[in-house]
Design a protein around this motif. Structure first.
Motif, PDB file in Angstrom:
ATOM      1  N   PRO A   1       0.806  -1.221   0.000  1.00 27.21           N
ATOM      2  CA  PRO A   1       0.000   0.000   0.000  1.00 27.21           C
ATOM      3  C   PRO A   1       0.835   1.267   0.000  1.00 27.21           C
ATOM      4  O   PRO A   1       0.390   2.306  -0.469  1.00 27.21           O
ATOM      5  CB  PRO A   1      -0.823  -0.125   1.289  1.00 27.21           C
ATOM      6  N   LYS A   2       2.055   1.182   0.482  1.00 27.21           N
ATOM      7  CA  LYS A   2       2.896   2.362   0.565  1.00 27.21           C
ATOM      8  C   LYS A   2       3.387   2.812  -0.800  1.00 27.21           C
ATOM      9  O   LYS A   2       3.638   3.972  -1.042  1.00 27.21           O
ATOM     10  CB  LYS A   2       4.089   2.055   1.483  1.00 27.21           C
ATOM     11  N   HIS A   3       3.550   1.867  -1.734  1.00 24.70           N
ATOM     12  CA  HIS A   3       4.144   2.182  -3.023  1.00 24.70           C
ATOM     13  C   HIS A   3       3.177   2.031  -4.197  1.00 24.70           C
ATOM     14  O   HIS A   3       3.467   2.490  -5.285  1.00 24.70           O
ATOM     15  CB  HIS A   3       5.344   1.257  -3.271  1.00 24.70           C
ATOM     16  N   ALA A   4       2.030   1.372  -3.999  1.00 26.78           N
ATOM     17  CA  ALA A   4       1.157   1.049  -5.125  1.00 26.78           C
ATOM     18  C   ALA A   4       0.658   2.292  -5.837  1.00 26.78           C
ATOM     19  O   ALA A   4       0.617   2.346  -7.063  1.00 26.78           O
ATOM     20  CB  ALA A   4      -0.027   0.216  -4.642  1.00 26.78           C
ATOM     21  N   LEU A   5       0.281   3.318  -5.073  1.00 27.51           N
ATOM     22  CA  LEU A   5      -0.252   4.519  -5.688  1.00 27.51           C
ATOM     23  C   LEU A   5       0.849   5.419  -6.233  1.00 27.51           C
ATOM     24  O   LEU A   5       0.584   6.309  -7.032  1.00 27.51           O
ATOM     25  CB  LEU A   5      -1.098   5.293  -4.663  1.00 27.51           C
TER      26      LEU A   5
ATOM     27  N   SER B   1       0.026  -3.268 -17.689  1.00 30.60           N
ATOM     28  CA  SER B   1      -1.294  -2.790 -17.313  1.00 30.60           C
ATOM     29  C   SER B   1      -1.961  -3.823 -16.415  1.00 30.60           C
ATOM     30  O   SER B   1      -2.177  -4.961 -16.813  1.00 30.60           O
ATOM     31  CB  SER B   1      -2.136  -2.539 -18.568  1.00 30.60           C
ATOM     32  N   SER B   2      -2.296  -3.418 -15.195  1.00 28.74           N
ATOM     33  CA  SER B   2      -2.875  -4.356 -14.242  1.00 28.74           C
ATOM     34  C   SER B   2      -4.251  -4.823 -14.684  1.00 28.74           C
ATOM     35  O   SER B   2      -4.596  -6.003 -14.522  1.00 28.74           O
ATOM     36  CB  SER B   2      -2.962  -3.713 -12.854  1.00 28.74           C
ATOM     37  N   ASP B   3      -5.067  -3.924 -15.261  1.00 24.70           N
ATOM     38  CA  ASP B   3      -6.409  -4.341 -15.662  1.00 24.70           C
ATOM     39  C   ASP B   3      -6.378  -5.274 -16.862  1.00 24.70           C
ATOM     40  O   ASP B   3      -7.157  -6.232 -16.938  1.00 24.70           O
ATOM     41  CB  ASP B   3      -7.289  -3.121 -15.957  1.00 24.70           C
TER      42      ASP B   3
ATOM     43  N   LYS C   1     -10.103 -13.791  -8.143  1.00 29.51           N
ATOM     44  CA  LYS C   1     -10.938 -13.129  -7.138  1.00 29.51           C
ATOM     45  C   LYS C   1     -10.092 -12.249  -6.229  1.00 29.51           C
ATOM     46  O   LYS C   1     -10.461 -11.107  -5.923  1.00 29.51           O
ATOM     47  CB  LYS C   1     -11.656 -14.203  -6.313  1.00 29.51           C
ATOM     48  N   SER C   2      -8.944 -12.765  -5.803  1.00 31.91           N
ATOM     49  CA  SER C   2      -8.065 -12.011  -4.915  1.00 31.91           C
ATOM     50  C   SER C   2      -7.448 -10.806  -5.616  1.00 31.91           C
ATOM     51  O   SER C   2      -7.484  -9.680  -5.106  1.00 31.91           O
ATOM     52  CB  SER C   2      -6.964 -12.933  -4.378  1.00 31.91           C
ATOM     53  N   LEU C   3      -6.892 -11.033  -6.797  1.00 31.67           N
ATOM     54  CA  LEU C   3      -6.256  -9.939  -7.532  1.00 31.67           C
ATOM     55  C   LEU C   3      -7.268  -8.889  -7.950  1.00 31.67           C
ATOM     56  O   LEU C   3      -6.957  -7.686  -7.979  1.00 31.67           O
ATOM     57  CB  LEU C   3      -5.523 -10.493  -8.757  1.00 31.67           C
TER      58      LEU C   3
ATOM     59  N   VAL D   1      -6.772  -4.916  -7.260  1.00 30.41           N
ATOM     60  CA  VAL D   1      -6.674  -3.934  -8.342  1.00 30.41           C
ATOM     61  C   VAL D   1      -7.808  -2.922  -8.244  1.00 30.41           C
ATOM     62  O   VAL D   1      -7.615  -1.729  -8.500  1.00 30.41           O
ATOM     63  CB  VAL D   1      -6.677  -4.640  -9.712  1.00 30.41           C
ATOM     64  N   GLN D   2      -8.991  -3.366  -7.859  1.00 31.23           N
ATOM     65  CA  GLN D   2     -10.106  -2.453  -7.678  1.00 31.23           C
ATOM     66  C   GLN D   2      -9.779  -1.378  -6.652  1.00 31.23           C
ATOM     67  O   GLN D   2     -10.174  -0.217  -6.801  1.00 31.23           O
ATOM     68  CB  GLN D   2     -11.347  -3.212  -7.217  1.00 31.23           C
ATOM     69  N   ALA D   3      -9.038  -1.768  -5.614  1.00 31.20           N
ATOM     70  CA  ALA D   3      -8.737  -0.838  -4.531  1.00 31.20           C
ATOM     71  C   ALA D   3      -7.703   0.204  -4.928  1.00 31.20           C
ATOM     72  O   ALA D   3      -7.696   1.306  -4.371  1.00 31.20           O
ATOM     73  CB  ALA D   3      -8.254  -1.608  -3.306  1.00 31.20           C
ATOM     74  N   CYS D   4      -6.833  -0.112  -5.882  1.00 35.29           N
ATOM     75  CA  CYS D   4      -5.695   0.751  -6.163  1.00 35.29           C
ATOM     76  C   CYS D   4      -5.653   1.282  -7.588  1.00 35.29           C
ATOM     77  O   CYS D   4      -4.725   2.026  -7.919  1.00 35.29           O
ATOM     78  CB  CYS D   4      -4.389   0.004  -5.874  1.00 35.29           C
ATOM     79  N   SER D   5      -6.609   0.933  -8.436  1.00 35.67           N
ATOM     80  CA  SER D   5      -6.563   1.362  -9.832  1.00 35.67           C
ATOM     81  C   SER D   5      -7.843   2.079 -10.201  1.00 35.67           C
ATOM     82  O   SER D   5      -8.908   1.807  -9.631  1.00 35.67           O
ATOM     83  CB  SER D   5      -6.370   0.153 -10.770  1.00 35.67           C
ATOM     84  N   PRO D   6      -7.762   3.005 -11.140  1.00 33.89           N
ATOM     85  CA  PRO D   6      -8.982   3.678 -11.599  1.00 33.89           C
ATOM     86  C   PRO D   6      -9.870   2.727 -12.380  1.00 33.89           C
ATOM     87  O   PRO D   6      -9.426   1.699 -12.901  1.00 33.89           O
ATOM     88  CB  PRO D   6      -8.441   4.800 -12.502  1.00 33.89           C
ATOM     89  N   ARG D   7     -11.150   3.050 -12.462  1.00 34.39           N
ATOM     90  CA  ARG D   7     -12.087   2.227 -13.206  1.00 34.39           C
ATOM     91  C   ARG D   7     -11.738   2.247 -14.684  1.00 34.39           C
ATOM     92  O   ARG D   7     -11.452   3.296 -15.249  1.00 34.39           O
ATOM     93  CB  ARG D   7     -13.522   2.728 -13.005  1.00 34.39           C
TER      94      ARG D   7
END
Length: 499
Positions: free
Chosen positions: A81-85, A144-146, A182-184, A188-194
């Motif tokens: 969480p410290k580096h993801a954003l 790209s994570s998505d 499900k986990s990923l 990704v939802q928590a840290c990436s834009p829609r």
């Protein structure tokens, strides 16, 4: 060059993998697996790499990963969480590395996944443009994570097995794929834009849950997709309007049509998933398009939008039921429109007004079914989903009439007349479903679609269960032996499907 080198150093794990630490040997700290683990075909786990320095230490279960696991392990928590954003590109690479590890452990390859998906399930639910997907992978350099999540979601629909290959390892591999996605997906939802790929991955995730007997989880997943779709604004794109009002040289044509198909898939899935919930009276989040809305494009059109001329694109409204040569996805949209109308008719308070409305809908739905059935016979697999949704709608409609007449008595027509009409309709629907099950049971295993998750109509097990429940509870039959045989056929098919 120096900046790139520093960036790569940030992405490398801070410590050696668990196995190298246990061996007390030097680890090259490569991602997704170090060189030693690759050479020994072992599961490479960086137990401390995903935890900040002030976080809790790994659990005992994590520390015991030094032995190779029998089944592929689900995705590990990879987000710091410290580096993801702060490092979006680095986060995308971490997600891709984890997706690549999961796919590799499942025994699949990226080229095989994409080829099988676009030649299989893509024709049933064409939400992903083949062109845009390949362009996204190549342009992003697999960071790209998505897009990585979308690739993992596609892999759920490309693991074809037959009855002789349904072994425990294969079931566990598929389970590991699902749990990893499900986990990923949550991370990704928590840290990436829609984004559209993220929404599409959610649609595929929900469909997988629905096809594997988890309608509640599927409905929750598709509800998340609805919210993300509203946030992204794809429900109001110009692609839902008449295509003649669009500029022929629009540079966003492909993106807009892909978004339109994605929104159609969300609308269809939310309504079909809701039918299988024990409590299906909750409100829907998505709004069904109006009757003059344009039908979605089929896969062959969506995949060639870069070379098709503007004038050759289909421009058919939803309400045009008799238009010739409509594709399977368009028919699914029309079938779901009837399902939506039946659901709205249930909200009418007056029992006589409701019965008259349902009677008119019944006539129209049966006429629509007579249009779809010949297409389904000519092109098996393409129109089966539309036919199954229509059958499910008829069953819901007439079962509602039967149950309501036990509570309320109509004023303008005798109750026995309504009951006889609904029971006759249900008997016809039941016979159709039994005939389909009988045909599937008689088909050789090598050629049946029963064991192909990317070609089997997702709705059929549910209509089979609905008919089986009706046959078990009905109180009248002139041929009890035939009823017992019919129940046996349906149960045998369901047992074979769930093996």
């Amino acid at each position: 060059m120096a900046a790139d080198s520093n960036r790569m150093r940030v992405l490398r794990p801070l410590q050696a993998c668990n196995l190298c630490k246990t061996r007390k040997k030097k680890c090259d700290k490569s991602l997704p697996s170090c060189g030693y683990c690759i050479s020994k075909h072992m599961d490479c786990v960086y137990g401390d790499a995903s935890f900040p320095r002030n976080a809790a230490p790994p659990t005992k279960k994590d520390a015991c990963s030094k032995q190779p696991s029998l089944w592929p392990s689900p995705a590990r928590v990879i987000i710091n969480p410290k580096h993801a954003l702060q490092l979006a590109e680095g986060f995308g690479r971490e997600v891709y590395s984890e997706v690549y590890r999961v796919i590799r452990d499942s025994g699949q390859f990226v080229d095989d996944i994409t080829a099988r998906f676009f030649n299989g399930f893509h024709h049933q639910l064409p939400v992903i443009s083949r062109i845009s997907f390949y362009n996204c992978l190549s342009a992003s350099g697999a960071t790209s994570s998505d897009s990585s999540l979308l690739l993992l979601a596609m892999s759920l629909f490309t693991k074809t097995t037959d009855a002789h290959a349904q072994t425990i390892p294969d079931v566990e591999k598929r389970r590991a794929l699902y749990l990893s996605l499900k986990s990923l997906y949550a991370q990704v939802q928590a840290c990436s834009p829609r984004s559209i790929p993220l929404i599409q991955a959610g649609v595929l995730l929900g469909m997988h849950e629905y096809m594997n007997g988890q309608p509640y989880n599927a409905f929750m997943t598709i509800s998340q997709c609805v919210r993300m779709a509203y946030a992204a604004g794809i429900h109001m794109r110009r692609s839902h309007e008449n295509i003649s009002s669009r500029k022929p040289d629009s540079p966003f044509l492909l993106q807009e049509e892909e978004e339109a198909n994605t929104w159609w898939a969300i609308v269809i899935c939310e309504r079909t998933f809701l039918c299988e919930l024990e409590t299906n009276s909750q409100p829907l989040l998505s709004v069904f398009p109006a009757g003059d809305a344009r039908l979605p494009f089929e896969s062959q059109v969506l995949d060639h939008l870069d070379i098709l001329s503007h004038g050759s694109l289909p421009n058919i409204p939803l309400s045009c039921l008799t238009f010739p040569n409509l594709g399977g996805f368009s028919r699914m949209a029309q079938a779901t429109c009837f399902l939506d109308q039946v659901r709205k008719a249930f909200e009418v308070d007056d029992i006589d007004s409701r019965l008259l409305l349902l009677s008119r809908l019944d006539t129209n739905i049966q006429a629509f079914l007579s249009l779809v059935m010949p297409q389904c016979q000519e092109e098996p697999g393409i129109y089966c989903s539309a036919m199954n949704i229509t059958i499910r709608t008829l069953f819901i409609l007439h079962w509602h009439i039967i149950t309501q007449l036990e509570i309320c008595a109509p004023r303008y027509e005798p109750r026995d007349v309504w009951l006889a009409r609904s029971h006759e309709a249900l008997e016809t629907v039941a016979k159709m479903v039994i005939d389909i099950a009988d045909l599937l049971l008689a088909t050789p295993v090598q050629s049946t679609a029963m064991y192909m998750v990317d070609t089997m109509p997702p709705q059929y097990p549910y209509i089979a269960c609905a008919v089986l429940g009706y046959l078990r509870t009905r109180k009248f039959t002139e041929e009890p032996e035939c009823s017992t045989k019919a129940r046996g056929i349906l149960q045998m098919w369901l047992d074979k499907y769930s093996d």
